[in-house]
Motif scaffolding. Structure first.
Motif, mmCIF file in Angstrom:
data_model
loop_
_atom_site.group_PDB
_atom_site.id
_atom_site.type_symbol
_atom_site.label_atom_id
_atom_site.label_comp_id
_atom_site.label_asym_id
_atom_site.label_seq_id
_atom_site.Cartn_x
_atom_site.Cartn_y
_atom_site.Cartn_z
ATOM 1 N N SER A 44 0.837 -1.216 0.039
ATOM 2 C CA SER A 44 0.122 -0.089 0.068
ATOM 3 C C SER A 44 0.922 1.320 -0.001
ATOM 4 O O SER A 44 2.047 1.372 0.288
ATOM 5 N N HIS A 97 -2.412 -2.894 7.017
ATOM 6 C CA HIS A 97 -1.754 -1.658 6.496
ATOM 7 C C HIS A 97 -2.211 -0.214 7.177
ATOM 8 O O HIS A 97 -1.533 0.638 7.252
ATOM 9 N N VAL A 110 3.757 0.691 2.590
ATOM 10 C CA VAL A 110 3.807 -0.368 3.650
ATOM 11 C C VAL A 110 3.682 -1.646 2.858
ATOM 12 O O VAL A 110 2.771 -1.862 1.838
#
Length: 252
Positions: A44, A97, A110
């Motif tokens: 992400s 996340h 992440v």
């Protein structure tokens, strides 16, 4: 005033597209290195701007299929803000996340994987061992989080971010690996080092008794590792060239 606003919006769109392209490239690089797990696990990135939006993969696409435009934009609650042809997101993936993005303002990206060598080391009693230079470069950046079940419980976010602290790498016990960095290139560089360290450890332990370096050598390498993220200035352009030669088309 209107002109400046339009220019600001254009700048934000350009910045978002850059992040989208980098994140799509990272997905395909994960597939290229054989670290993917069908449609599971996630990478992400934070969307530039004031809205606290994030980009994540649409649930159902394989990593080698991800493109910049197919990434789903979600808010901090996991609600879809903007999507391509597939708008589903994995709630377990978002739990992990969102914890890092919400708890760490410096986390522009992440990355979380279930790659076998990473899971194997996460399940080892002693975690990551100083068996290689690569591992020793990771140790000072590494934290651990105990397994609590499939990450569907939003309450786990508080414990996960507590365990991560200010580190850039994490072993999720019995689960996998996670890295966080200021942007996609830095975060992927951390991911590469952590995965390579895990791969080396699995091979080394399979060979029989291992040889450990001195405590002084481990401490020296930890000091030398403090600027590890800066390696992304060299590694990321090289990785993009590799991807362009193997699986282009992610930037659409």
């Amino acid at each position: 005033m209107t002109t400046n606003t339009n220019e600001d919006l254009q700048d934000l769109r350009k910045a978002e597209w850059k992040v989208r392209t980098e994140l799509a490239a990272a997905y395909r690089l994960v597939a290229l290195f054989g670290w993917d797990d069908l449609v599971f696990t996630h990478l992400s990135a934070r969307v530039p701007g004031p809205d606290h939006h994030f980009l994540i993969n649409p649930y159902g696409l394989l990593f080698h299929e991800i493109t910049a435009s197919s990434l789903v934009k979600v808010d901090k609650n996991g609600e879809v803000v903007e999507s391509g042809s597939v708008s589903r997101v994995n709630p377990a993936g978002f739990t992990i996340h969102s914890a890092v993005h919400m708890g760490r303002e410096d986390a522009g990206a992440v990355m979380h994987l279930h790659a076998p060598d990473g899971v194997a080391v996460s399940a080892h009693r002693d975690g990551l061992l100083p068996l290689s230079q690569t591992a020793m470069l990771c140790l000072d950046h590494l934290s651990y989080h105990d397994y609590e079940g499939v990450a569907l419980n939003l309450d786990e976010r508080e414990r996960l971010i507590r365990d991560l602290g200010d580190k850039s790498m994490m072993l999720l016990r019995n689960h996998g690996v996670l890295t966080a960095g200021k942007d996609v290139p830095e975060t992927f560089t951390y991911l590469y080092f952590l995965m390579k360290a895990c791969e080396i450890q699995v091979r080394a332990l399979a060979c029989g008794p291992t040889y450990l370096p001195s405590e002084q050598a481990i401490a020296t390498t930890a000091e030398q590792s403090q600027q590890l993220g800066m390696a992304s200035a060299l590694t990321w352009p090289a990785l993009v060239r590799l991807l362009d030669s193997k699986n282009p088309g992610y930037g659409v």
